[in-house]
Design a protein around this motif. Structure first.
Motif, PDB file in Angstrom:
ATOM      1  N   LEU A 397      75.522  97.293  70.266  1.00 17.41           N
ATOM      2  CA  LEU A 397      76.353  96.379  71.051  1.00 17.41           C
ATOM      3  C   LEU A 397      76.287  94.956  70.479  1.00 17.41           C
ATOM      4  O   LEU A 397      75.246  94.542  69.971  1.00 17.41           O
ATOM      5  CB  LEU A 397      75.882  96.346  72.507  1.00 17.41           C
ATOM      6  CG  LEU A 397      75.896  97.667  73.268  1.00 17.41           C
ATOM      7  CD1 LEU A 397      75.317  97.465  74.666  1.00 17.41           C
ATOM      8  CD2 LEU A 397      77.313  98.223  73.348  1.00 17.41           C
ATOM      9  N   PRO A 398      77.375  94.202  70.576  1.00 15.02           N
ATOM     10  CA  PRO A 398      77.355  92.789  70.138  1.00 15.02           C
ATOM     11  C   PRO A 398      76.718  91.914  71.212  1.00 15.02           C
ATOM     12  O   PRO A 398      77.382  91.128  71.884  1.00 15.02           O
ATOM     13  CB  PRO A 398      78.842  92.471  69.951  1.00 15.02           C
ATOM     14  CG  PRO A 398      79.531  93.352  70.955  1.00 15.02           C
ATOM     15  CD  PRO A 398      78.714  94.625  71.023  1.00 15.02           C
ATOM     16  N   GLY A 403      73.365  87.078  76.387  1.00 17.69           N
ATOM     17  CA  GLY A 403      72.272  87.120  77.351  1.00 17.69           C
ATOM     18  C   GLY A 403      71.590  88.462  77.482  1.00 17.69           C
ATOM     19  O   GLY A 403      70.657  88.610  78.268  1.00 17.69           O
ATOM     20  N   ARG A 404      72.032  89.452  76.700  1.00 22.26           N
ATOM     21  CA  ARG A 404      71.443  90.789  76.820  1.00 22.26           C
ATOM     22  C   ARG A 404      70.377  91.068  75.760  1.00 22.26           C
ATOM     23  O   ARG A 404      69.517  91.912  75.976  1.00 22.26           O
ATOM     24  CB  ARG A 404      72.544  91.852  76.738  1.00 22.26           C
ATOM     25  CG  ARG A 404      73.488  91.811  77.936  1.00 22.26           C
ATOM     26  CD  ARG A 404      74.524  92.907  77.845  1.00 22.26           C
ATOM     27  NE  ARG A 404      75.469  92.709  76.745  1.00 22.26           N
ATOM     28  CZ  ARG A 404      76.410  93.583  76.402  1.00 22.26           C
ATOM     29  NH1 ARG A 404      76.525  94.719  77.065  1.00 22.26           N
ATOM     30  NH2 ARG A 404      77.242  93.319  75.402  1.00 22.26           N
ATOM     31  N   LEU A 471      52.334  80.419  88.293  1.00 28.91           N
ATOM     32  CA  LEU A 471      53.130  81.398  87.560  1.00 28.91           C
ATOM     33  C   LEU A 471      54.602  81.047  87.721  1.00 28.91           C
ATOM     34  O   LEU A 471      55.101  80.905  88.842  1.00 28.91           O
ATOM     35  CB  LEU A 471      52.859  82.803  88.096  1.00 28.91           C
ATOM     36  CG  LEU A 471      53.669  83.959  87.492  1.00 28.91           C
ATOM     37  CD1 LEU A 471      53.371  84.125  86.012  1.00 28.91           C
ATOM     38  CD2 LEU A 471      53.393  85.259  88.250  1.00 28.91           C
ATOM     39  N   ILE A 472      55.295  80.884  86.588  1.00 32.27           N
ATOM     40  CA  ILE A 472      56.738  80.611  86.594  1.00 32.27           C
ATOM     41  C   ILE A 472      57.447  81.845  86.049  1.00 32.27           C
ATOM     42  O   ILE A 472      57.137  82.331  84.959  1.00 32.27           O
ATOM     43  CB  ILE A 472      57.080  79.379  85.744  1.00 32.27           C
ATOM     44  CG1 ILE A 472      56.373  78.133  86.303  1.00 32.27           C
ATOM     45  CG2 ILE A 472      58.591  79.158  85.710  1.00 32.27           C
ATOM     46  CD1 ILE A 472      56.556  76.892  85.449  1.00 32.27           C
ATOM     47  N   ILE A 473      58.394  82.356  86.841  1.00 33.13           N
ATOM     48  CA  ILE A 473      59.135  83.563  86.489  1.00 33.13           C
ATOM     49  C   ILE A 473      60.582  83.185  86.241  1.00 33.13           C
ATOM     50  O   ILE A 473      61.235  82.579  87.098  1.00 33.13           O
ATOM     51  CB  ILE A 473      59.072  84.601  87.631  1.00 33.13           C
ATOM     52  CG1 ILE A 473      57.626  84.917  88.006  1.00 33.13           C
ATOM     53  CG2 ILE A 473      59.828  85.865  87.236  1.00 33.13           C
ATOM     54  CD1 ILE A 473      56.838  85.571  86.921  1.00 33.13           C
ATOM     55  N   GLY A 474      61.104  83.514  85.065  1.00 35.92           N
ATOM     56  CA  GLY A 474      62.481  83.166  84.734  1.00 35.92           C
ATOM     57  C   GLY A 474      63.299  84.363  84.312  1.00 35.92           C
ATOM     58  O   GLY A 474      62.775  85.381  83.844  1.00 35.92           O
ATOM     59  N   GLY A 475      64.614  84.260  84.472  1.00 35.40           N
ATOM     60  CA  GLY A 475      65.528  85.283  83.985  1.00 35.40           C
ATOM     61  C   GLY A 475      65.383  86.619  84.678  1.00 35.40           C
ATOM     62  O   GLY A 475      65.127  86.704  85.879  1.00 35.40           O
ATOM     63  N   LEU A 476      65.509  87.687  83.905  1.00 33.76           N
ATOM     64  CA  LEU A 476      65.429  89.052  84.437  1.00 33.76           C
ATOM     65  C   LEU A 476      64.023  89.625  84.313  1.00 33.76           C
ATOM     66  O   LEU A 476      63.845  90.837  84.201  1.00 33.76           O
ATOM     67  CB  LEU A 476      66.415  89.976  83.709  1.00 33.76           C
ATOM     68  CG  LEU A 476      67.889  89.920  84.133  1.00 33.76           C
ATOM     69  CD1 LEU A 476      68.539  88.630  83.633  1.00 33.76           C
ATOM     70  CD2 LEU A 476      68.660  91.119  83.603  1.00 33.76           C
ATOM     71  N   THR A 477      63.012  88.786  84.314  1.00 35.65           N
ATOM     72  CA  THR A 477      61.637  89.245  84.162  1.00 35.65           C
ATOM     73  C   THR A 477      61.307  90.337  85.182  1.00 35.65           C
ATOM     74  O   THR A 477      61.561  90.181  86.369  1.00 35.65           O
ATOM     75  CB  THR A 477      60.660  88.071  84.318  1.00 35.65           C
ATOM     76  OG1 THR A 477      60.859  87.167  83.233  1.00 35.65           O
ATOM     77  CG2 THR A 477      59.217  88.538  84.308  1.00 35.65           C
ATOM     78  N   ALA A 478      60.753  91.448  84.679  1.00 37.02           N
ATOM     79  CA  ALA A 478      60.343  92.612  85.484  1.00 37.02           C
ATOM     80  C   ALA A 478      61.537  93.367  86.068  1.00 37.02           C
ATOM     81  O   ALA A 478      61.391  94.111  87.040  1.00 37.02           O
ATOM     82  CB  ALA A 478      59.372  92.223  86.592  1.00 37.02           C
TER      83      ALA A 478
END
Length: 665
Positions: A397-398, A403-404, A471-478
């Motif tokens: 995939l491109p 963001g993927r 703890l800082i959680i960003g994006g699609l973490t987990a």
């Protein structure tokens, strides 16, 4: 663990600490270059190369030990070409890092990483024994580089299939989770590749130790931002005596602009520093000259860039740097490229830049002896399963810019945001962070878009936060577990810790603005909608959509920002993210800038009550930097400046492309 094993581990720990101290004492920030040896060269020009090293403050070199130039078709060995180089190294007091380079195709400039079959492995063993037993006689030999740039290169052949059969027996793929969900995604190929890279290096190390128990062992990883997923640095420490890396701007910094190469070198160095643990580390390959037809983009490093790269390595606790290369090879691919000297064997401005840094280190040897990076308390953690997940999910995939497939991009945005405040955070593989402590007050862990988090890590993160960590959680973490189950559906093990769960993620065509702690931030690509627990504090809300929360978990705090703030920082500006991080991370006690300075970075070292700061200005404009130290009694003095920067009563003035080094005491 039995008593004998415990005793062994304690002795090993003590040995490694002593080893690192001795390495830094005996190899005080030593610089050098690859001396490229090939048939056709004369003794006179070879001697000129070692003389250039000696006269310009370069006390180490690297030599690629081509089997094809020593092992003759009739089975005999002729070492004379390389004997000459080792003898000249002794004459000019240059220590040699000799790189194993077994027989390969003429067009293969990097060497193979794995044998094609058992016969080739056995031939490699014979070659190793010949090299170690013969060249061990030279006092100039310092270390064997086990293989050039491990990472990648595992092919489907007799050897790999044989190894995979046994590995599959020892590491069977699960069919179902304990709660009944089937395991359908297969990440076994990635697990096997990581295993094989470490197996191969350890096998070579064992072969060396059959003949020489004392010689130093080294290896140079490469393309760290993509290959880190394959490296197991904690395991490598069990058989190496030093860790290294290749950091060629033209090959390895493709996601950075040229103005950001110092930032890239800083991040690259932080990853190796963490991986080295108690071992010393050096940057085994830096680009020395023009790449004409090689690599991804042609360039010739400036003398200013050479200076920046050297001081960046030093500022990250590196004890040496070796350039590729001193002289250009005459034959084959890369002929006439990469060299520090010109075609008449004369030193270039890049050589003189190295000499000036070397002279500064020698003048201030007492300061730089056994100096360490000043701990910031900020830790950016990457999870290799996350990179594997992206590889599997986006294959064909491109997806690089949507963001993927972010790999480390979001993490590097946070790194940039800290760097432009004069702070250099740690970058660690998840397993390199110490989760066994009972007090994490004053520390921060950031998981920036680490989309796959193994379920077993939940207890480690809980222990970290409940003992005072932020703890800082960003994006699609987990978003996924280690087998690509969606955790929101198969059981979210972080609900209590995070203070909520996600109802859904929405894709963003354009960046989204968030207001958090009175800061206006922008995130890219993903907007996570949080369903918070009652105890959580809502930090950002858009009508009925909760976009960020804070949760207190026992003694610690979790900040959840499920969007790509780091990616926006890389693509646009890091200033808003910098301001937020200064509010929520306990970094006020550290050396840092009073304000945000785009394209400027600072690395801080500490020894006793003395500090050293390395400041690099990649901004197009002169910068006036007020530096917060947390101790008004500390007074700075300039020990290095290549552009006549100056100290003022309340700031430092540093010119574009300048590197300035200060001692504070």
């Amino acid at each position: 663990m039995n008593k004998n094993n415990l005793t062994f581990l304690l002795l090993l720990s003590c040995f490694l600490i002593i080893l690192k101290s001795e390495a830094q004492e005996n190899n005080l920030h030593q610089f050098g270059a690859q001396v490229f040896i090939e048939p056709g060269q004369t003794e006179q020009e070879t001697e000129e190369w070692f003389r250039v090293l000696k006269e310009n403050g370069m006390k180490i070199c690297r030599i690629r030990m081509f089997e094809s130039y020593m092992h003759k078709p009739d089975g005999s060995w002729d070492f004379s070409l390389f004997d000459r180089a080792f003898k000249l190294a002794e004459k000019y007091e240059v220590k040699v890092y000799a790189t194993f380079f077994p027989l390969t195709e003429k067009t293969d400039i990097g060497g193979w990483k794995f044998p094609k079959d058992q016969k080739q492995l056995e031939q490699f063993s014979v070659y190793i024994q010949k090299m170690v037993s013969h060249f061990g006689q030279f006092k100039s030999l310092y270390a064997w580089v086990l293989i050039n740039e491990p990472g990648g290169g595992l092919k489907d052949n007799d050897f790999s299939r044989q190894m995979r059969t046994q590995w599959n027996k020892d590491n069977p793929q699960k069919e179902y989770l304990p709660n009944g969900y089937p395991v359908l995604a297969d990440l076994q190929d990635y697990r096997f590749k990581r295993y094989m890279t470490s197996w191969m290096l350890n096998w070579i190390a064992k072969e060396v130790r059959k003949t020489d128990k004392n010689v130093a062992l080294h290896v140079n990883n490469h393309a760290i931002f993509s290959n880190a997923q394959e490296y197991d640095f904690p395991y490598w420490r069990t058989f190496l005596t030093s860790l290294g890396g290749s950091a060629h701007a033209s090959w390895h910094f493709g996601q950075f602009s040229r103005d950001e190469y110092a930032l890239a070198m800083s991040a690259n160095s932080e990853i190796i520093l963490s991986g080295s643990g108690d071992l010393p580390w050096i940057m085994t390959e830096l680009q020395g000259g023009n790449n004409t037809f090689s690599a991804y983009n042609p360039m010739c490093p400036t003398e200013e860039e050479i200076t920046q790269w050297l001081w960046t390595v030093i500022g990250t606790e590196g004890v040496g740097s070796i350039f590729w290369s001193l002289n250009a090879r005459a034959s084959g691919i890369e002929a006439g490229e990469w060299a520090l000297i010109d075609f008449q064997n004369k030193p270039t401005d890049r050589v003189f830049a190295i000499k000036e840094v070397s002279k500064c280190i020698d003048r201030n040897a007492d300061t730089f002896q056994n100096i360490r990076k000043a701990e910031t308390g900020v830790n950016l953690l990457y999870v290799r399963e996350s990179i594997w997940a992206e590889n599997v999910l986006t294959e064909g995939l491109p997806a690089v810019d949507d963001g993927r497939k972010t790999e480390m991009k979001d993490l590097l945005g946070y790194f940039q945001a800290f760097s432009e405040m004069g702070i250099s955070p740690n970058i660690k593989a998840f397993e390199e962070f110490d989760f066994t402590k009972s007090d994490y007050a004053g520390t921060t862990v950031i998981l920036a878009n680490q989309i796959s988090i193994p379920t077993r890590y939940a207890s480690l993160l809980k222990n970290y936060v409940e003992n005072g960590g932020t703890l800082i959680i960003g994006g699609l973490t987990a978003f996924y577990d280690e087998n690509l189950h969606n955790t929101m559906l198969s059981g979210f093990p972080f609900k209590d810790l995070y203070g909520g769960e996600i109802s859904e993620f929405k894709y963003l065509d354009e960046p989204k603005t968030f207001n958090v702690f009175s800061h206006k931030l922008s995130g890219e690509k993903w907007k996570g909608l949080i369903t918070p627990e009652k105890e959580s504090t809502i930090l950002s809300k858009d009508q009925d959509e909760v976009l960020a929360i804070r949760s207190n978990y026992k003694k610690g705090t979790v900040i959840w920002l499920p969007t790509l703030l780091g990616t926006y920082a890389r693509n646009q500006t890091s200033k808003p993210l910098s301001a937020l991080l200064m509010d929520i991370c306990d970094v006020t006690k550290d050396f840092r800038f009073e304000g945000h300075h785009s394209d400027v970075l600072m690395k801080t070292l500490k020894k006793g009550k003395q500090y050293v700061t390395v400041i690099i200005n990649k901004n197009k404009e002169k910068q006036a930097l007020a530096i917060r130290t947390g101790n008004e009694n500390l007074k700075p003095k300039i020990i290095f400046s290549n552009k006549n920067g100056i100290l003022k009563s309340d700031s430092v003035e540093i010119n574009p492309e300048e590197t300035m080094v200060l001692i504070w005491e």
